[in-house]
Design a protein around this motif. Structure first.
Motif, PDB file in Angstrom:
ATOM      1  N   THR A  65      -3.760 -53.099  69.849  1.00  0.00           N
ATOM      2  CA  THR A  65      -3.889 -51.680  70.166  1.00  0.00           C
ATOM      3  C   THR A  65      -4.106 -51.510  71.665  1.00  0.00           C
ATOM      4  O   THR A  65      -4.709 -52.364  72.306  1.00  0.00           O
ATOM      5  N   ASN A  66      -3.608 -50.401  72.189  1.00  0.00           N
ATOM      6  CA  ASN A  66      -3.801 -50.120  73.606  1.00  0.00           C
ATOM      7  C   ASN A  66      -5.143 -49.428  73.854  1.00  0.00           C
ATOM      8  O   ASN A  66      -5.567 -49.263  74.985  1.00  0.00           O
ATOM      9  N   GLY A  67      -5.811 -49.019  72.805  1.00  0.00           N
ATOM     10  CA  GLY A  67      -7.114 -48.370  72.921  1.00  0.00           C
ATOM     11  C   GLY A  67      -8.208 -49.282  72.391  1.00  0.00           C
ATOM     12  O   GLY A  67      -7.954 -50.415  71.994  1.00  0.00           O
ATOM     13  N   PRO A  68      -9.427 -48.790  72.347  1.00  0.00           N
ATOM     14  CA  PRO A  68     -10.533 -49.600  71.832  1.00  0.00           C
ATOM     15  C   PRO A  68     -10.536 -49.624  70.307  1.00  0.00           C
ATOM     16  O   PRO A  68      -9.865 -48.833  69.648  1.00  0.00           O
ATOM     17  N   ILE A  69     -11.282 -50.549  69.775  1.00  0.00           N
ATOM     18  CA  ILE A  69     -11.538 -50.614  68.335  1.00  0.00           C
ATOM     19  C   ILE A  69     -12.956 -50.102  68.123  1.00  0.00           C
ATOM     20  O   ILE A  69     -13.882 -50.531  68.808  1.00  0.00           O
ATOM     21  N   ASP A  70     -13.114 -49.179  67.187  1.00  0.00           N
ATOM     22  CA  ASP A  70     -14.425 -48.630  66.873  1.00  0.00           C
ATOM     23  C   ASP A  70     -15.415 -49.774  66.614  1.00  0.00           C
ATOM     24  O   ASP A  70     -15.057 -50.773  65.989  1.00  0.00           O
ATOM     25  N   PRO A  71     -16.647 -49.675  67.115  1.00  0.00           N
ATOM     26  CA  PRO A  71     -17.621 -50.755  66.931  1.00  0.00           C
ATOM     27  C   PRO A  71     -17.820 -51.165  65.465  1.00  0.00           C
ATOM     28  O   PRO A  71     -17.962 -52.357  65.172  1.00  0.00           O
ATOM     29  N   GLU A  72     -17.818 -50.197  64.549  1.00  0.00           N
ATOM     30  CA  GLU A  72     -17.970 -50.539  63.126  1.00  0.00           C
ATOM     31  C   GLU A  72     -16.757 -51.313  62.610  1.00  0.00           C
ATOM     32  O   GLU A  72     -16.886 -52.233  61.814  1.00  0.00           O
ATOM     33  N   ALA A  73     -15.578 -50.938  63.086  1.00  0.00           N
ATOM     34  CA  ALA A  73     -14.356 -51.640  62.688  1.00  0.00           C
ATOM     35  C   ALA A  73     -14.353 -53.058  63.243  1.00  0.00           C
ATOM     36  O   ALA A  73     -13.983 -54.013  62.550  1.00  0.00           O
ATOM     37  N   TYR A  82      -4.052 -68.089  55.982  1.00  0.00           N
ATOM     38  CA  TYR A  82      -3.527 -67.539  57.226  1.00  0.00           C
ATOM     39  C   TYR A  82      -4.689 -67.209  58.159  1.00  0.00           C
ATOM     40  O   TYR A  82      -5.831 -67.089  57.737  1.00  0.00           O
ATOM     41  N   ALA A  83      -4.335 -67.072  59.434  1.00  0.00           N
ATOM     42  CA  ALA A  83      -5.320 -66.688  60.446  1.00  0.00           C
ATOM     43  C   ALA A  83      -5.129 -65.216  60.797  1.00  0.00           C
ATOM     44  O   ALA A  83      -4.032 -64.681  60.639  1.00  0.00           O
ATOM     45  N   VAL A  84      -6.206 -64.571  61.258  1.00  0.00           N
ATOM     46  CA  VAL A  84      -6.110 -63.189  61.728  1.00  0.00           C
ATOM     47  C   VAL A  84      -6.767 -63.093  63.095  1.00  0.00           C
ATOM     48  O   VAL A  84      -7.691 -63.852  63.420  1.00  0.00           O
ATOM     49  N   ALA A  85      -6.285 -62.147  63.881  1.00  0.00           N
ATOM     50  CA  ALA A  85      -6.858 -61.907  65.211  1.00  0.00           C
ATOM     51  C   ALA A  85      -6.537 -60.468  65.589  1.00  0.00           C
ATOM     52  O   ALA A  85      -5.780 -59.788  64.901  1.00  0.00           O
ATOM     53  N   TRP A  86      -7.126 -60.021  66.682  1.00  0.00           N
ATOM     54  CA  TRP A  86      -6.884 -58.669  67.180  1.00  0.00           C
ATOM     55  C   TRP A  86      -7.011 -58.676  68.688  1.00  0.00           C
ATOM     56  O   TRP A  86      -7.682 -59.520  69.267  1.00  0.00           O
ATOM     57  N   SER A  87      -6.340 -57.698  69.291  1.00  0.00           N
ATOM     58  CA  SER A  87      -6.364 -57.557  70.744  1.00  0.00           C
ATOM     59  C   SER A  87      -6.406 -56.065  71.043  1.00  0.00           C
ATOM     60  O   SER A  87      -5.667 -55.289  70.448  1.00  0.00           O
ATOM     61  N   TYR A  88      -7.284 -55.667  71.938  1.00  0.00           N
ATOM     62  CA  TYR A  88      -7.426 -54.245  72.237  1.00  0.00           C
ATOM     63  C   TYR A  88      -7.727 -54.013  73.710  1.00  0.00           C
ATOM     64  O   TYR A  88      -8.127 -54.914  74.428  1.00  0.00           O
ATOM     65  N   GLY A  89      -7.510 -52.740  74.092  1.00  0.00           N
ATOM     66  CA  GLY A  89      -7.847 -52.346  75.453  1.00  0.00           C
ATOM     67  C   GLY A  89      -6.728 -52.248  76.369  1.00  0.00           C
ATOM     68  O   GLY A  89      -5.687 -52.241  76.532  1.00  0.00           O
ATOM     69  N   LYS A 128      -0.892 -50.670  67.144  1.00  0.00           N
ATOM     70  CA  LYS A 128      -1.437 -49.321  66.977  1.00  0.00           C
ATOM     71  C   LYS A 128      -1.500 -48.680  68.357  1.00  0.00           C
ATOM     72  O   LYS A 128      -2.345 -49.026  69.169  1.00  0.00           O
ATOM     73  N   ALA A 129      -0.584 -47.756  68.611  1.00  0.00           N
ATOM     74  CA  ALA A 129      -0.604 -47.026  69.874  1.00  0.00           C
ATOM     75  C   ALA A 129      -1.583 -45.865  69.727  1.00  0.00           C
ATOM     76  O   ALA A 129      -1.516 -45.113  68.769  1.00  0.00           O
ATOM     77  N   LYS A 130      -2.486 -45.749  70.666  1.00  0.00           N
ATOM     78  CA  LYS A 130      -3.510 -44.707  70.607  1.00  0.00           C
ATOM     79  C   LYS A 130      -3.413 -43.812  71.832  1.00  0.00           C
ATOM     80  O   LYS A 130      -3.160 -44.281  72.944  1.00  0.00           O
ATOM     81  N   ILE A 131      -3.642 -42.521  71.610  1.00  0.00           N
ATOM     82  CA  ILE A 131      -3.701 -41.598  72.730  1.00  0.00           C
ATOM     83  C   ILE A 131      -5.025 -41.826  73.458  1.00  0.00           C
ATOM     84  O   ILE A 131      -5.971 -42.373  72.868  1.00  0.00           O
ATOM     85  N   PRO A 132      -5.134 -41.453  74.715  1.00  0.00           N
ATOM     86  CA  PRO A 132      -6.380 -41.659  75.455  1.00  0.00           C
ATOM     87  C   PRO A 132      -7.582 -41.084  74.703  1.00  0.00           C
ATOM     88  O   PRO A 132      -7.537 -39.969  74.189  1.00  0.00           O
ATOM     89  N   GLY A 133      -8.609 -41.884  74.589  1.00  0.00           N
ATOM     90  CA  GLY A 133      -9.835 -41.469  73.917  1.00  0.00           C
ATOM     91  C   GLY A 133      -9.876 -41.801  72.439  1.00  0.00           C
ATOM     92  O   GLY A 133     -10.929 -41.753  71.819  1.00  0.00           O
ATOM     93  N   ALA A 134      -8.732 -42.142  71.842  1.00  0.00           N
ATOM     94  CA  ALA A 134      -8.693 -42.497  70.420  1.00  0.00           C
ATOM     95  C   ALA A 134      -8.952 -43.992  70.257  1.00  0.00           C
ATOM     96  O   ALA A 134      -8.755 -44.766  71.178  1.00  0.00           O
ATOM     97  N   ARG A 135      -9.411 -44.358  69.083  1.00  0.00           N
ATOM     98  CA  ARG A 135      -9.690 -45.767  68.812  1.00  0.00           C
ATOM     99  C   ARG A 135      -9.272 -46.122  67.399  1.00  0.00           C
ATOM    100  O   ARG A 135      -9.092 -45.256  66.565  1.00  0.00           O
ATOM    101  N   VAL A 136      -9.141 -47.412  67.138  1.00  0.00           N
ATOM    102  CA  VAL A 136      -8.846 -47.893  65.792  1.00  0.00           C
ATOM    103  C   VAL A 136     -10.109 -47.710  64.963  1.00  0.00           C
ATOM    104  O   VAL A 136     -11.179 -48.190  65.326  1.00  0.00           O
ATOM    105  N   THR A 137      -9.963 -47.003  63.865  1.00  0.00           N
ATOM    106  CA  THR A 137     -11.120 -46.679  63.033  1.00  0.00           C
ATOM    107  C   THR A 137     -11.409 -47.789  62.025  1.00  0.00           C
ATOM    108  O   THR A 137     -10.573 -48.674  61.791  1.00  0.00           O
TER     109      THR A 137
END
Length: 90
Positions: free
Chosen positions: A62-70, A83-90, A17-26
């Motif tokens: 994602t290159n941006g943050p993940i919303d705290p609720e997400a 299966y396993a799941v993981a995430w990487s952000y920032g 998920k490519a995010k513009i500056p200031g956007a986050r994964v919802t």
């Protein structure tokens, strides 16, 4: 992106998920990925003969943050025996 790791180490499926500056994964995006896409992709890919029977890992990058609720949702989601799941952000 799909990576069939060598030496039978399993399959890694990455959604970026490519995010513009200031956007986050919802929360909506995280929920759709975890509840819909991951199970559907696993169902389809496990039938592929060259990777059938291998362990699967699904990652959300994602290159941006993940919303705290997400992030809270992803951390609280019960693990799958298939299966396993993981995430990487920032």
């Amino acid at each position: 992106m799909l990576l069939d790791k060598p030496d039978n180490k399993g399959v890694l499926v990455i959604e970026c998920k490519a995010k513009i500056p200031g956007a986050r994964v919802t929360l909506e995006e995280a929920t759709k990925w975890r509840d819909d896409r991951v199970p559907l992709l696993h169902k389809i890919l496990r039938r592929e003969s060259r990777i059938a029977g291998k362990p699967f890992t699904f990652e959300l990058w994602t290159n941006g943050p993940i919303d705290p609720e997400a992030l809270k949702y992803l951390k609280a989601y019960p693990p799958s025996p298939d299966y396993a799941v993981a995430w990487s952000y920032g």
